[in-house]
Design a protein around this motif. Structure first.
Motif, PDB file in Angstrom:
ATOM      1  N   LEU A  34       0.693  -1.153   0.760  1.00 11.46           N
ATOM      2  CA  LEU A  34       0.443   0.353  -0.088  1.00 11.46           C
ATOM      3  C   LEU A  34       0.579   1.829   0.033  1.00 11.46           C
ATOM      4  O   LEU A  34       0.413   2.600  -0.376  1.00 11.46           O
ATOM      5  N   GLU A  35       1.597   1.063   0.099  1.00 10.51           N
ATOM      6  CA  GLU A  35       2.927   1.998   0.673  1.00 10.51           C
ATOM      7  C   GLU A  35       4.130   2.696  -0.666  1.00 10.51           C
ATOM      8  O   GLU A  35       5.473   3.554  -0.418  1.00 10.51           O
ATOM      9  N   ASP A  36       3.809   1.837  -1.878  1.00 10.43           N
ATOM     10  CA  ASP A  36       4.908   1.416  -2.500  1.00 10.43           C
ATOM     11  C   ASP A  36       4.662   2.595  -3.303  1.00 10.43           C
ATOM     12  O   ASP A  36       3.774   3.323  -3.598  1.00 10.43           O
ATOM     13  N   GLU A  37       5.871   3.047  -4.381  1.00  9.33           N
ATOM     14  CA  GLU A  37       6.222   3.838  -4.952  1.00  9.33           C
ATOM     15  C   GLU A  37       5.056   4.793  -6.453  1.00  9.33           C
ATOM     16  O   GLU A  37       4.387   5.553  -6.481  1.00  9.33           O
ATOM     17  N   GLU A  38       4.921   2.976  -6.744  1.00 10.63           N
ATOM     18  CA  GLU A  38       3.923   3.169  -7.955  1.00 10.63           C
ATOM     19  C   GLU A  38       3.102   3.099  -7.640  1.00 10.63           C
ATOM     20  O   GLU A  38       1.973   2.438  -6.361  1.00 10.63           O
ATOM     21  N   GLY A  39       1.967   3.847  -8.160  1.00 10.35           N
ATOM     22  CA  GLY A  39      -0.638   3.693  -7.953  1.00 10.35           C
ATOM     23  C   GLY A  39      -0.674   2.172  -8.035  1.00 10.35           C
ATOM     24  O   GLY A  39      -1.742   1.788  -7.511  1.00 10.35           O
ATOM     25  N   ASP A  40       0.036   1.990  -9.224  1.00  8.25           N
ATOM     26  CA  ASP A  40      -1.482   0.820  -9.689  1.00  8.25           C
ATOM     27  C   ASP A  40      -0.337  -0.277  -9.212  1.00  8.25           C
ATOM     28  O   ASP A  40      -1.970  -1.119  -8.260  1.00  8.25           O
ATOM     29  N   SER A  70      -2.458   8.151   9.436  1.00  6.50           N
ATOM     30  CA  SER A  70      -0.924   8.855   9.450  1.00  6.50           C
ATOM     31  C   SER A  70       0.298   9.248   8.593  1.00  6.50           C
ATOM     32  O   SER A  70       0.785   9.353   8.428  1.00  6.50           O
ATOM     33  N   HIS A  71      -0.152   8.566   6.909  1.00  7.00           N
ATOM     34  CA  HIS A  71       1.063   8.275   6.136  1.00  7.00           C
ATOM     35  C   HIS A  71       1.124   9.419   5.820  1.00  7.00           C
ATOM     36  O   HIS A  71       0.607  10.288   6.089  1.00  7.00           O
ATOM     37  N   GLY A  72       2.096   9.982   5.618  1.00  5.15           N
ATOM     38  CA  GLY A  72       2.318  11.136   4.550  1.00  5.15           C
ATOM     39  C   GLY A  72       1.916  11.516   3.331  1.00  5.15           C
ATOM     40  O   GLY A  72       1.912  12.867   2.621  1.00  5.15           O
ATOM     41  N   GLN A  73       1.630  10.987   2.613  1.00  5.02           N
ATOM     42  CA  GLN A  73       0.846  10.989   1.443  1.00  5.02           C
ATOM     43  C   GLN A  73      -0.518  10.712   1.597  1.00  5.02           C
ATOM     44  O   GLN A  73      -1.287  10.288   1.246  1.00  5.02           O
ATOM     45  N   ALA A  79      -5.531   4.751  -0.557  1.00  4.58           N
ATOM     46  CA  ALA A  79      -5.175   3.356  -1.105  1.00  4.58           C
ATOM     47  C   ALA A  79      -5.825   2.099   0.202  1.00  4.58           C
ATOM     48  O   ALA A  79      -6.864   1.563   0.818  1.00  4.58           O
ATOM     49  N   ALA A  80      -5.149   3.575   1.123  1.00  6.13           N
ATOM     50  CA  ALA A  80      -5.810   2.548   3.062  1.00  6.13           C
ATOM     51  C   ALA A  80      -6.699   2.381   2.884  1.00  6.13           C
ATOM     52  O   ALA A  80      -7.865   1.767   3.803  1.00  6.13           O
ATOM     53  N   LEU A  81      -7.355   3.699   2.584  1.00  2.00           N
ATOM     54  CA  LEU A  81      -9.164   3.709   3.671  1.00  2.00           C
ATOM     55  C   LEU A  81     -10.092   3.059   2.709  1.00  2.00           C
ATOM     56  O   LEU A  81     -10.614   2.538   2.577  1.00  2.00           O
ATOM     57  N   ALA A  82      -9.110   3.051   1.149  1.00  2.00           N
ATOM     58  CA  ALA A  82      -9.767   2.144   0.218  1.00  2.00           C
ATOM     59  C   ALA A  82     -10.344   0.524   1.046  1.00  2.00           C
ATOM     60  O   ALA A  82     -11.418   0.130   0.548  1.00  2.00           O
TER      61      ALA A  82
END
Length: 99
Positions: A34-40, A70-73, A79-82
């Motif tokens: 969920l913290e990956d740099e790529e949105g896909d 709490s994540h900065g991005q 993504a986490a909320l989804a």
């Protein structure tokens, strides 16, 4: 391990394949994506975790909840909320089926 491959397409395919494993899936590793740099990849991880909601342990749900607030991005929080929303929707539909 493909989940941490340098190629984003390989990571995304690995995440999607993991959702087919059901209870055998490494949900903690998916939470990490969920913290990956790529949105896909983030999106695929969120989708997989919603599919695997029955296999999520309390620690996995807790880790996702922490990312929500709490994540900065913003993209990672979304993504986490989804996942949280999908887990909640799944629990509500399951409760309706049981009632």
């Amino acid at each position: 391990e493909l989940l941490s491959d340098a190629d984003a397409d390989a990571r995304e395919m690995a995440v999607r394949a993991m959702s087919a494993l059901g209870e055998l899936a490494d949900c903690a590793a998916l939470v990490g994506r969920l913290e990956d740099e790529e949105g896909d990849v983030r999106s695929a991880a969120a989708d997989a975790l919603v599919v695997l909601r029955a296999a999520l342990c309390a620690a996995d749900v807790g880790a996702v909840a922490v990312l929500c607030v709490s994540h900065g991005q913003e993209e990672v929080r979304a993504a986490a909320l989804a996942v949280v929303g999908g887990v909640g929707a799944g629990a509500a539909s399951h409760a309706g089926a049981v009632a």
